[in-house]
Design an enzyme around this catalytic site. Structure first.
Site, PDB file in Angstrom:
ATOM      1  NE  ARG A   1      -2.630  -1.781   5.275  1.00  0.00           N
ATOM      2  CZ  ARG A   1      -1.648  -2.142   4.470  1.00  0.00           C
ATOM      3  NH1 ARG A   1      -0.930  -1.226   3.877  1.00  0.00           N
ATOM      4  NH2 ARG A   1      -1.381  -3.418   4.301  1.00  0.00           N
TER       5      ARG A   1
ATOM      6  NE  ARG B   1       3.337   2.694   4.851  1.00  0.00           N
ATOM      7  CZ  ARG B   1       3.592   1.723   4.004  1.00  0.00           C
ATOM      8  NH1 ARG B   1       4.835   1.413   3.712  1.00  0.00           N
ATOM      9  NH2 ARG B   1       2.619   1.065   3.427  1.00  0.00           N
TER      10      ARG B   1
ATOM     11  NE  ARG C   1       6.697   1.380  10.095  1.00  0.00           N
ATOM     12  CZ  ARG C   1       7.932   0.990   9.836  1.00  0.00           C
ATOM     13  NH1 ARG C   1       8.887   1.217  10.688  1.00  0.00           N
ATOM     14  NH2 ARG C   1       8.206   0.365   8.713  1.00  0.00           N
TER      15      ARG C   1
ATOM     16  CG  ASP D   1       0.002  -7.453   8.227  1.00  0.00           C
ATOM     17  OD1 ASP D   1      -0.003  -6.334   7.675  1.00  0.00           O
ATOM     18  OD2 ASP D   1       0.133  -8.521   7.588  1.00  0.00           O
TER      19      ASP D   1
ATOM     20  CE1 TYR E   1       2.073 -10.874   0.456  1.00  0.00           C
ATOM     21  CE2 TYR E   1      -0.220 -11.384   0.943  1.00  0.00           C
ATOM     22  CZ  TYR E   1       0.735 -10.534   0.404  1.00  0.00           C
ATOM     23  OH  TYR E   1       0.367  -9.357  -0.189  1.00  0.00           O
TER      24      TYR E   1
HETATM   25  O1  CP3 Z   1      -5.866   0.414   9.266  1.00  0.00           O
HETATM   26  C1  CP3 Z   1      -6.060  -0.772   8.895  1.00  0.00           C
HETATM   27  O2  CP3 Z   1      -6.636  -1.073   7.834  1.00  0.00           O
HETATM   28  C2  CP3 Z   1      -5.664  -1.895   9.853  1.00  0.00           C
HETATM   29  C3  CP3 Z   1      -4.390  -2.417   9.686  1.00  0.00           C
HETATM   30  C4  CP3 Z   1      -4.006  -3.361   8.557  1.00  0.00           C
HETATM   31  C5  CP3 Z   1      -2.655  -3.490   8.144  1.00  0.00           C
HETATM   32  N1  CP3 Z   1      -2.572  -4.522   7.267  1.00  0.00           N
HETATM   33  C6  CP3 Z   1      -1.550  -2.651   8.627  1.00  0.00           C
HETATM   34  C7  CP3 Z   1      -0.317  -2.529   7.811  1.00  0.00           C
HETATM   35  C8  CP3 Z   1      -4.749  -4.286   7.823  1.00  0.00           C
HETATM   36  C9  CP3 Z   1      -6.262  -4.526   7.819  1.00  0.00           C
HETATM   37  C10 CP3 Z   1      -3.823  -5.031   7.020  1.00  0.00           C
HETATM   38  C11 CP3 Z   1      -4.218  -6.146   6.146  1.00  0.00           C
HETATM   39  C12 CP3 Z   1      -3.226  -6.692   5.217  1.00  0.00           C
HETATM   40  N2  CP3 Z   1      -1.890  -6.923   5.432  1.00  0.00           N
HETATM   41  C13 CP3 Z   1      -3.551  -7.180   3.926  1.00  0.00           C
HETATM   42  C14 CP3 Z   1      -4.940  -7.209   3.316  1.00  0.00           C
HETATM   43  C15 CP3 Z   1      -5.379  -5.885   2.834  1.00  0.00           C
HETATM   44  C16 CP3 Z   1      -4.568  -5.370   1.668  1.00  0.00           C
HETATM   45  O3  CP3 Z   1      -3.876  -4.362   1.868  1.00  0.00           O
HETATM   46  O4  CP3 Z   1      -4.661  -5.970   0.578  1.00  0.00           O
HETATM   47  C17 CP3 Z   1      -2.352  -7.650   3.336  1.00  0.00           C
HETATM   48  C18 CP3 Z   1      -2.200  -8.241   1.948  1.00  0.00           C
HETATM   49  C19 CP3 Z   1      -1.315  -7.508   4.311  1.00  0.00           C
HETATM   50  C20 CP3 Z   1       0.109  -7.906   4.204  1.00  0.00           C
HETATM   51  C21 CP3 Z   1       1.004  -6.733   4.221  1.00  0.00           C
HETATM   52  N3  CP3 Z   1       1.219  -5.916   5.317  1.00  0.00           N
HETATM   53  C22 CP3 Z   1       1.792  -6.232   3.151  1.00  0.00           C
HETATM   54  C23 CP3 Z   1       1.836  -6.823   1.762  1.00  0.00           C
HETATM   55  C24 CP3 Z   1       2.486  -5.113   3.636  1.00  0.00           C
HETATM   56  C25 CP3 Z   1       3.508  -4.280   2.880  1.00  0.00           C
HETATM   57  C26 CP3 Z   1       2.880  -3.280   2.017  1.00  0.00           C
HETATM   58  C27 CP3 Z   1       2.813  -1.943   2.693  1.00  0.00           C
HETATM   59  O5  CP3 Z   1       1.762  -1.291   2.623  1.00  0.00           O
HETATM   60  O6  CP3 Z   1       3.853  -1.538   3.267  1.00  0.00           O
HETATM   61  C28 CP3 Z   1       2.091  -4.902   4.983  1.00  0.00           C
HETATM   62  C29 CP3 Z   1       2.546  -3.820   5.893  1.00  0.00           C
HETATM   63  C30 CP3 Z   1       1.518  -3.029   6.612  1.00  0.00           C
HETATM   64  N4  CP3 Z   1       0.366  -3.538   7.164  1.00  0.00           N
HETATM   65  C31 CP3 Z   1       1.585  -1.629   6.909  1.00  0.00           C
HETATM   66  C32 CP3 Z   1       0.449  -1.310   7.670  1.00  0.00           C
HETATM   67  C33 CP3 Z   1       0.085   0.025   8.284  1.00  0.00           C
HETATM   68  C34 CP3 Z   1       2.726  -0.696   6.534  1.00  0.00           C
HETATM   69  C35 CP3 Z   1       3.810  -0.906   7.529  1.00  0.00           C
HETATM   70  C36 CP3 Z   1       4.736   0.248   7.766  1.00  0.00           C
HETATM   71  O7  CP3 Z   1       4.408   1.124   8.569  1.00  0.00           O
HETATM   72  O8  CP3 Z   1       5.817   0.210   7.176  1.00  0.00           O
END
Ligand code: CP3
Length: 339
Positions: free
Chosen positions: A23, A27, A36, A73, A144
């Site tokens: 990540r 944010r 965003r 994602d 999920y």
């Molecule tokens: O920079 C990176 O690592 C690449 C991008 C990336 C995202 N999600 C972007 C993201 C990666 C590799 C993921 C993987 C992901 N997504 C996982 C596995 C890794 C982990 O975190 O355990 C999971 C479980 C998800 C599913 C997911 N996506 C959830 C549960 C959420 C909500 C939680 C949160 O952090 O808001 C997301 C949203 C998400 N995925 C965001 C980002 C940058 C936040 C979105 C926003 O800008 O509001």
């Protein structure tokens, strides 16, 4: 092309400690928050190749990192299988009810933006920076898909493993084919390494860990390697115990294992490092705190696991992380490798 990440994985000597952060785009970065705020929602960013490429490159422009991970994602795979997906602000992902597993049909063109993002990123990346693609582990994505949203401990999904085993097996078979194709397409578009995020591996153990984490990952890696034999796979069975990490590493065929912060670096050194290349595992909360405590832990990790190691966090960068702390982390790693 001399990439420290690939050199370390392949066992070649390198002066630079490969360093990237899960990540690393997100944010905590003001330039991400700006893009965003211009978009309707997070999903729209993922599906807009030009914006997603820009976001992927933001941390590379700002910091001295060794890898870029495509901005996307893990839940885009269920979306491309036809399951409705929505990200609600501050609530996370929501998926439509699956219904009949037979109705899920993989259409990669629904998420072709991911492959276009990689093509764009690849053209702009400095040559020493590796390009990483990814997918969710089958178990984590299934969690999920079945629960429809985050659920503490995914208890309803664990119950389905026992009560509705055949349905879960059918779902895993569909996810296997989709995930292999998704990873291969990312490689064709420019990914040089892929990571499999099994974020909820740690809620299973013993026989169920073996059946729903180790075996599906082993089949996934084998099918992927048939098509892309030279592409390293990083596995991340987050939250499992030391013994399960050992099982996962020795049975799945992965080349690198990403560790979460619960594994102590001395245990990792003694029990896991002899088996494979390790990635990790600074606690993201320590990166929020910064300061001496963080600096000491970075040195402890590097002393125990370096020099053949991939420095990273034990989970993703938290949104409240001060950007200066990331600068400081990178400075610590570069100082250690130069000493
Ligand atoms: O920079 C990176 O690592 C690449 C991008 C990336 C995202 N999600 C972007 C993201 C990666 C590799 C993921 C993987 C992901 N997504 C996982 C596995 C890794 C982990 O975190 O355990 C999971 C479980 C998800 C599913 C997911 N996506 C959830 C549960 C959420 C909500 C939680 C949160 O952090 O808001 C997301 C949203 C998400 N995925 C965001 C980002 C940058 C936040 C979105 C926003 O800008 O509001």
């Amino acid at each position: 092309m001399d990439q420290s990440l690939l050199n370390v994985i392949q066992g070649y000597p390198t002066k630079r400690m490969p360093l990237w952060l899960m990540r690393q785009a997100g944010r905590y970065l003001p330039e991400y928050r700006y893009l965003r705020s211009q978009a309707k929602n997070f999903l729209e960013l993922c599906l807009h190749a030009e914006l997603a490429a820009e976001i992927t490159l933001q941390p590379i422009r700002r910091f001295d990192l060794d890898a870029a991970i495509v901005f996307a994602d893990i839940l885009l795979v269920p979306m491309a299988l036809g399951q409705g997906l929505e990200f609600r602000d501050k609530e996370g992902p929501f998926l439509e009810s699956i219904g009949d597993v037979g109705r899920l049909v993989w259409k990669s063109e629904r998420i072709r933006a991911v492959y276009e993002t990689l093509e764009r990123v690849k053209k702009q990346l400095p040559p020493h920076v590796a390009c990483i693609g990814f997918a969710g582990g089958l178990w984590t994505v299934a969690c999920y898909m079945v629960a429809g949203r985050h659920e503490p401990g995914f208890v309803s999904v664990k119950a389905a493993l026992a009560n509705d085993t055949q349905r879960v097996e059918r779902l895993f078979a569909v996810l296997h084919d989709a995930t292999v194709d998704h990873l291969v397409r990312q490689v064709r578009a420019g990914a040089q390494v892929v990571q499999v995020f099994d974020s909820w591996a740690g809620i299973l153990d013993g026989e169920v860990f073996e059946r729903w984490i180790v075996q599906p990952t082993q089949r996934l890696v084998a099918a992927f390697k048939e098509k892309c034999p030279d592409i390293p796979v990083i596995g991340f069975p987050r939250g499992c115990c030391l013994e399960d990490y050992e099982r996962y590493i020795s049975q799945t065929g992965i080349q690198v294992c990403s560790l979460d912060p619960n594994i102590h670096e001395l245990d990792a050194r003694d029990r896991l490092k002899p088996l494979t290349v390790i990635q990790g595992n600074l606690d993201p909360q320590l990166l929020v705190e910064g300061g001496l405590r963080m600096e000491r832990k970075v040195v402890d990790i590097l002393e125990a696991l370096g020099p053949r190691h991939i420095m990273n966090l034990g989970h993703g960068v938290l949104p409240q992380t001060p950007v200066e702390n990331v600068d400081n982390l990178i400075r610590c790693v570069r100082a250690w490798e130069g000493k």
